[in-house]
Design an enzyme around this catalytic site. Structure first.
Site, PDB file in Angstrom:
ATOM      1  N   LYS A 167       0.866  -1.168   0.000  1.00  0.00           N
ATOM      2  CA  LYS A 167       0.000   0.000   0.000  1.00  0.00           C
ATOM      3  C   LYS A 167       0.908   1.225   0.000  1.00  0.00           C
ATOM      4  CE  LYS A 167      -3.937  -0.002   0.325  1.00  0.00           C
ATOM      5  NZ  LYS A 167      -4.990   0.007  -0.718  1.00  0.00           N
ATOM      6  N   HIS A 296     -10.479  -7.772  -4.039  1.00  0.00           N
ATOM      7  CA  HIS A 296     -10.133  -6.694  -3.119  1.00  0.00           C
ATOM      8  C   HIS A 296     -10.453  -7.075  -1.682  1.00  0.00           C
ATOM      9  CE1 HIS A 296     -11.343  -2.783  -1.101  1.00  0.00           C
ATOM     10  NE2 HIS A 296     -10.102  -2.542  -1.467  1.00  0.00           N
TER      11      HIS A 296
END
Length: 396
Positions: A167, A296
């Site tokens: 991330k 996801h």
């Protein structure tokens, strides 16, 4: 069979670190709203949704769903999702659909994946999701690329994962690129690499970093820049498949995204794409246009993770490892505790419906913890260590 009532409970579970991202920090806990749909036959279906305290949002749909047959999902979807279209409606609808599928499976004595066409795999592989962390186990923060690479190696060794995703959009883009290079050097050419700036980088920055990362053979480059046009511009300039969980992330934007060539791979999400059945509709579109599929993660607990696993297990095109924040959780609210990774995979839950049962003692305990800590979306996306910081998009 009729839906006669429901219970809605907000819970929070501590994490083993505070997870940074380009909109702030997950403050040492994840929180979810748990939905229990009750039928006149005594069968209770389980669902789950994020996005903060959803009790009031769920309650407004009481007159829309009470008295309906949980097998009549088309009617339920029209009443919940199509009456007024807001993103929050999509979040709530997916939790209701999960619970209805759980009821259906329990009534029929069949697992949810069989309601979706049947599992073509008995275990689903997941990634090691990497964040820049505050307050890591044992103390300290992630401050450099070496910290990220060491964590990646640790997850590979402890969970057996064979792919990762960073991330990004938190540190300097060059340092985040260096973290990817270190992971490739330490884990070899067959280990899957992904990076996700969540659309925060400008097109020039995303292009420059993407071109630097081309030799690493990334599985994909997720949402490198803002919007459909931003992703499309990077896709035209970088020889890495572009993936998205943001543009498009709903059916309204799917046709424009395909026309623009905004992405090569669509990440499914049970909430954004209208529940497990909605994901199957998305699969058909992606198959038609030759788009790849991945899954996801939305900081889910065991109920939604079970629904994700059933869904992914039933989709032949789901060839990428799924995202999961699950390894950061200290605990879960399902009986038996957290699901166990084996060789980087989570087994399809056994038994009728979703195959998981709420541990009512843990539900009460973590509901009390939620009330004690409060809804962190009230202060989102505040980084307590940088009180004057605000998120900016395209400024990097």
């Amino acid at each position: 069979m009729k839906i006669v009532d429901f219970r809605v409970t907000c819970v929070a579970i501590p994490l083993n670190a505070k997870l940074r991202h380009n909109r702030g920090v997950h403050p040492g806990r994840f929180q979810r709203t748990i939905v229990e749909l009750i039928t006149d036959e005594g069968i209770v279906g389980l669902g789950e949704v994020g996005g903060g305290d959803q009790r009031r949002a769920m309650e407004k749909f009481r007159p829309h769903i009470i008295g309906l047959d949980p097998f009549h999902l088309n009617t339920i979807k029209l009443r919940v999702l199509r009456s007024t279209y807001y993103i929050s409606n999509a979040l709530i609808y997916a939790a209701i659909e999960m619970a209805c599928l759980d009821i259906q499976g329990k009534a029929l004595g069949r697992p949810v994946h069989e309601l979706l066409g049947g599992a073509i795999r008995q275990s689903v592989p997941f990634i090691g999701y990497l964040f820049w962390r505050y307050d890591r186990p044992g103390g300290g923060d992630d401050t450099c690329a070496e910290d990220v690479a060491e964590h990646c190696v640790e997850l590979h060794e402890t969970l057996g994962v064979k792919a990762m995703k960073l991330k990004a959009g938190v540190m300097d883009p060059e340092e985040e690129a260096r973290a990817m290079e270190l992971c490739r050097a330490r884990l070899g050419d067959r280990f899957g690499l992904r990076i996700d700036p969540n659309g925060v980088w400008s097109v020039p920055t995303a292009t420059r970093i993407g071109q630097r990362l081309e030799p690493l053979g990334l599985q994909f480059y997720e949402d490198p820049s803002w919007g459909l046009t931003g992703n499309a511009a990077v896709k035209a300039a970088v020889r890495i498949p572009i993936a998205t969980n943001m543009y498009p992330a709903k059916f309204d934007d799917l046709a424009p995204g395909i026309r623009l060539g905004a992405a090569d791979i669509i990440l499914t999400d049970l909430h954004y794409w209208e529940g497990p059945r909605g994901v199957l509709e998305l699969v058909a579109v992606c198959r038609t246009f030759g788009l790849g599929m991945a899954m996801h993660s939305g900081t889910e607990f065991g109920i939604e993770l079970a629904a994700m696993i059933h869904t992914a297990a039933s989709i032949p095109e789901m060839t990428f490892e799924g995202d999961a924040h699950y390894h950061y959780l200290d605990d879960d609210i399902i009986e038996g505790g957290k699901m166990a990774y084996k060789d980087g995979m989570l087994a399809v839950p056994q038994g009728p419906g979703l195959g998981v049962v709420i541990d009512q003692d843990k539900l009460r305990f973590y509901a009390e913890y939620f009330e004690k800590m409060g809804d962190y979306y009230g202060s989102w996306p505040r980084d307590a260590r940088r009180p004057d910081w605000v998120p900016m998009t395209g400024a990097i």
